[in-house]
Design a protein around this motif. Structure first.
Motif, PDB file in Angstrom:
ATOM      1  N   GLY A   2       0.806  -1.209   0.000  1.00 21.91           N
ATOM      2  CA  GLY A   2       0.000   0.000   0.000  1.00 21.91           C
ATOM      3  C   GLY A   2       0.838   1.256   0.000  1.00 21.91           C
ATOM      4  N   ARG A   3       0.269   2.296  -0.451  1.00 19.58           N
ATOM      5  CA  ARG A   3       0.931   3.589  -0.487  1.00 19.58           C
ATOM      6  C   ARG A   3       0.358   4.486   0.590  1.00 19.58           C
ATOM      7  NH1 ARG A   3       3.758   0.981  -3.071  1.00 19.58           N
ATOM      8  NH2 ARG A   3       4.781   1.386  -1.126  1.00 19.58           N
ATOM      9  N   VAL A   4       1.175   5.422   1.050  1.00 23.82           N
ATOM     10  CA  VAL A   4       0.712   6.359   2.057  1.00 23.82           C
ATOM     11  C   VAL A   4      -0.325   7.269   1.436  1.00 23.82           C
ATOM     12  CG1 VAL A   4       1.350   8.252   3.563  1.00 23.82           C
ATOM     13  CG2 VAL A   4       2.888   6.317   3.300  1.00 23.82           C
ATOM     14  N   ALA A   5      -1.520   7.287   2.026  1.00 23.87           N
ATOM     15  CA  ALA A   5      -2.577   8.140   1.496  1.00 23.87           C
ATOM     16  C   ALA A   5      -2.286   9.586   1.836  1.00 23.87           C
ATOM     17  CB  ALA A   5      -3.931   7.733   2.086  1.00 23.87           C
ATOM     18  N   GLN A   6      -2.425  10.469   0.878  1.00 24.07           N
ATOM     19  CA  GLN A   6      -2.182  11.884   1.087  1.00 24.07           C
ATOM     20  C   GLN A   6      -3.493  12.644   1.005  1.00 24.07           C
ATOM     21  OE1 GLN A   6       0.629  13.209   1.938  1.00 24.07           O
ATOM     22  NE2 GLN A   6       2.020  11.495   1.611  1.00 24.07           N
ATOM     23  N   ALA A   7      -3.708  13.549   1.962  1.00 21.03           N
ATOM     24  CA  ALA A   7      -4.911  14.359   1.934  1.00 21.03           C
ATOM     25  C   ALA A   7      -4.776  15.428   0.867  1.00 21.03           C
ATOM     26  CB  ALA A   7      -5.141  15.028   3.293  1.00 21.03           C
ATOM     27  N   ALA A 107      -3.691  -1.422   8.648  1.00 23.22           N
ATOM     28  CA  ALA A 107      -2.522  -0.932   7.918  1.00 23.22           C
ATOM     29  C   ALA A 107      -2.857   0.350   7.152  1.00 23.22           C
ATOM     30  CB  ALA A 107      -2.018  -2.008   6.959  1.00 23.22           C
ATOM     31  N   LEU A 108      -4.016   0.361   6.500  1.00 25.79           N
ATOM     32  CA  LEU A 108      -4.440   1.556   5.774  1.00 25.79           C
ATOM     33  C   LEU A 108      -4.654   2.726   6.723  1.00 25.79           C
ATOM     34  CD1 LEU A 108      -6.986   0.049   3.218  1.00 25.79           C
ATOM     35  CD2 LEU A 108      -4.757   1.063   2.701  1.00 25.79           C
ATOM     36  N   ARG A 109      -5.142   2.427   7.919  1.00 23.60           N
ATOM     37  CA  ARG A 109      -5.365   3.471   8.920  1.00 23.60           C
ATOM     38  C   ARG A 109      -4.045   4.163   9.274  1.00 23.60           C
ATOM     39  NH1 ARG A 109      -9.596   4.196  12.050  1.00 23.60           N
ATOM     40  NH2 ARG A 109     -10.435   2.137  11.543  1.00 23.60           N
ATOM     41  N   GLY A 110      -2.998   3.359   9.461  1.00 16.82           N
ATOM     42  CA  GLY A 110      -1.699   3.934   9.789  1.00 16.82           C
ATOM     43  C   GLY A 110      -1.145   4.781   8.662  1.00 16.82           C
ATOM     44  N   LEU A 179       3.550   4.553  17.370  1.00 17.92           N
ATOM     45  CA  LEU A 179       4.363   4.194  16.207  1.00 17.92           C
ATOM     46  C   LEU A 179       4.143   5.169  15.057  1.00 17.92           C
ATOM     47  CD1 LEU A 179       6.212   1.997  14.852  1.00 17.92           C
ATOM     48  CD2 LEU A 179       4.086   0.984  14.008  1.00 17.92           C
ATOM     49  N   VAL A 180       2.885   5.364  14.666  1.00 21.01           N
ATOM     50  CA  VAL A 180       2.625   6.242  13.519  1.00 21.01           C
ATOM     51  C   VAL A 180       2.888   7.700  13.877  1.00 21.01           C
ATOM     52  CG1 VAL A 180       1.022   4.662  12.398  1.00 21.01           C
ATOM     53  CG2 VAL A 180       0.133   6.330  14.041  1.00 21.01           C
ATOM     54  N   HIS A 181       2.660   8.058  15.144  1.00 22.03           N
ATOM     55  CA  HIS A 181       2.986   9.426  15.564  1.00 22.03           C
ATOM     56  C   HIS A 181       4.495   9.655  15.504  1.00 22.03           C
ATOM     57  CE1 HIS A 181       3.418  13.115  17.810  1.00 22.03           C
ATOM     58  NE2 HIS A 181       4.182  12.488  18.684  1.00 22.03           N
ATOM     59  N   GLY A 182       5.264   8.655  15.913  1.00 24.21           N
ATOM     60  CA  GLY A 182       6.713   8.799  15.870  1.00 24.21           C
ATOM     61  C   GLY A 182       7.212   9.046  14.460  1.00 24.21           C
ATOM     62  N   ILE A 183       6.699   8.276  13.508  1.00 16.21           N
ATOM     63  CA  ILE A 183       7.099   8.473  12.112  1.00 16.21           C
ATOM     64  C   ILE A 183       6.678   9.859  11.636  1.00 16.21           C
ATOM     65  CG2 ILE A 183       6.754   7.691   9.738  1.00 16.21           C
ATOM     66  CD1 ILE A 183       6.323   4.881  10.847  1.00 16.21           C
ATOM     67  N   ASP A 203       5.878   1.319   4.967  1.00 13.35           N
ATOM     68  CA  ASP A 203       5.586  -0.096   4.732  1.00 13.35           C
ATOM     69  C   ASP A 203       6.446  -0.991   5.622  1.00 13.35           C
ATOM     70  OD1 ASP A 203       3.663   0.425   2.843  1.00 13.35           O
ATOM     71  OD2 ASP A 203       4.999   0.145   1.127  1.00 13.35           O
ATOM     72  N   HIS A 204       7.732  -0.667   5.715  1.00 12.42           N
ATOM     73  CA  HIS A 204       8.652  -1.487   6.505  1.00 12.42           C
ATOM     74  C   HIS A 204       8.280  -1.465   7.987  1.00 12.42           C
ATOM     75  CE1 HIS A 204      12.337  -3.171   8.152  1.00 12.42           C
ATOM     76  NE2 HIS A 204      12.453  -2.097   8.911  1.00 12.42           N
ATOM     77  N   VAL A 205       8.060  -0.277   8.534  1.00 15.28           N
ATOM     78  CA  VAL A 205       7.786  -0.158   9.964  1.00 15.28           C
ATOM     79  C   VAL A 205       6.459  -0.819  10.329  1.00 15.28           C
ATOM     80  CG1 VAL A 205       7.341   1.466  11.839  1.00 15.28           C
ATOM     81  CG2 VAL A 205       9.184   1.921  10.215  1.00 15.28           C
ATOM     82  N   LEU A 206       5.420  -0.558   9.542  1.00 15.73           N
ATOM     83  CA  LEU A 206       4.115  -1.137   9.853  1.00 15.73           C
ATOM     84  C   LEU A 206       4.134  -2.660   9.714  1.00 15.73           C
ATOM     85  CD1 LEU A 206       1.639   1.412   8.196  1.00 15.73           C
ATOM     86  CD2 LEU A 206       2.199   1.160  10.619  1.00 15.73           C
TER      87      LEU A 206
END
Length: 216
Positions: A2-7, A107-110, A179-183, A203-206
């Motif tokens: 998956g790709r990071v969703a951008q607003a 995963a998508l949520r993160g 985790l996601v806040h740290g990134i 992707d790697h961290v999640l």
């Protein structure tokens, strides 16, 4: 993968001058002030650089009109951030539409959370990366916010499905949020660091964290 969703970025529009709000229009005026403050906050680059005068000019009102709705600039800034937190939750949930698998949703949520934070960096910094917090933003109130509750519910779904080992869902949820806040906070606060591609990093961290949860 998956790709990071951008607003989507919001267009900057100069608002027209407005007339004094009529009786019964207080809530609409408050909403207009919040919209203007969010725009000024993003354009100024920091909450320190944002002024009540600038917000008043952007909203087409006088400074006293703002103080009728907000005690001071700090109160206004955090009202903007609370609004942004609501928008964050709405955006994240929109990225999960049509996805039934709880692990995929998690995963998508993160990814959506990180993408939204990067696209709204200053608002994210004010909301999650400052020690100054109004007294009415108690830990209890923060934990009751819809975005956090949606995360906990998603974790419970994964546990029920057997993709995450049974544990305290609150503990697992806070760990995932950290985790996601740290990134997000690292990418926001140190943009000049030679980071690997954001999608690769996320992707790697999640995936690594999810693997650890499944083996507990």
């Amino acid at each position: 993968m998956g790709r990071v969703a951008q607003a989507p970025a919001e267009d900057v529009i100069t608002p027209p001058a407005r007339t004094r709000a009529r009786r019964g229009e207080g809530e609409r005026l408050r909403d207009e002030i919040l919209v203007a403050a969010a725009r000024v906050l993003a354009e100024s680059g920091s909450e320190q650089a944002m002024s009540i005068r600038a917000v008043a000019d952007a909203a087409g009102v006088t400074p006293p009109s703002i103080y009728m709705h907000f005690a001071d600039k700090t109160d206004l800034v955090y009202a903007v951030c609370e609004r942004n937190f609501t928008e964050l939750d709405a955006y994240v949930e929109s990225q999960l539409a049509g996805v039934d698998d709880p692990s995929e949703r998690l995963a998508l949520r993160g990814r959506a959370y990180i993408g939204f934070g990067l696209d709204h960096a200053e608002q994210y910094r004010v909301l999650f990366m400052t020690t100054e917090f109004p007294e009415h933003y108690t830990p209890e109130k923060m934990s009751e916010m819809a975005g956090y509750q949606h995360l906990v519910d998603n974790v419970r779904e994964c546990m029920h499905a057997g993709t995450i080992a049974t544990d305290d869902p609150e503990v697992v949820s806070v760990g995932l949020w950290a985790l996601v806040h740290g990134i997000t906070s690292l990418l926001v606060s140190r943009p000049s660091f030679p980071w690997p591609p954001v999608d690769t990093l996320v992707d790697h961290v999640l995936a690594t964290y999810a693997s650890g949860l499944s083996r507990q």
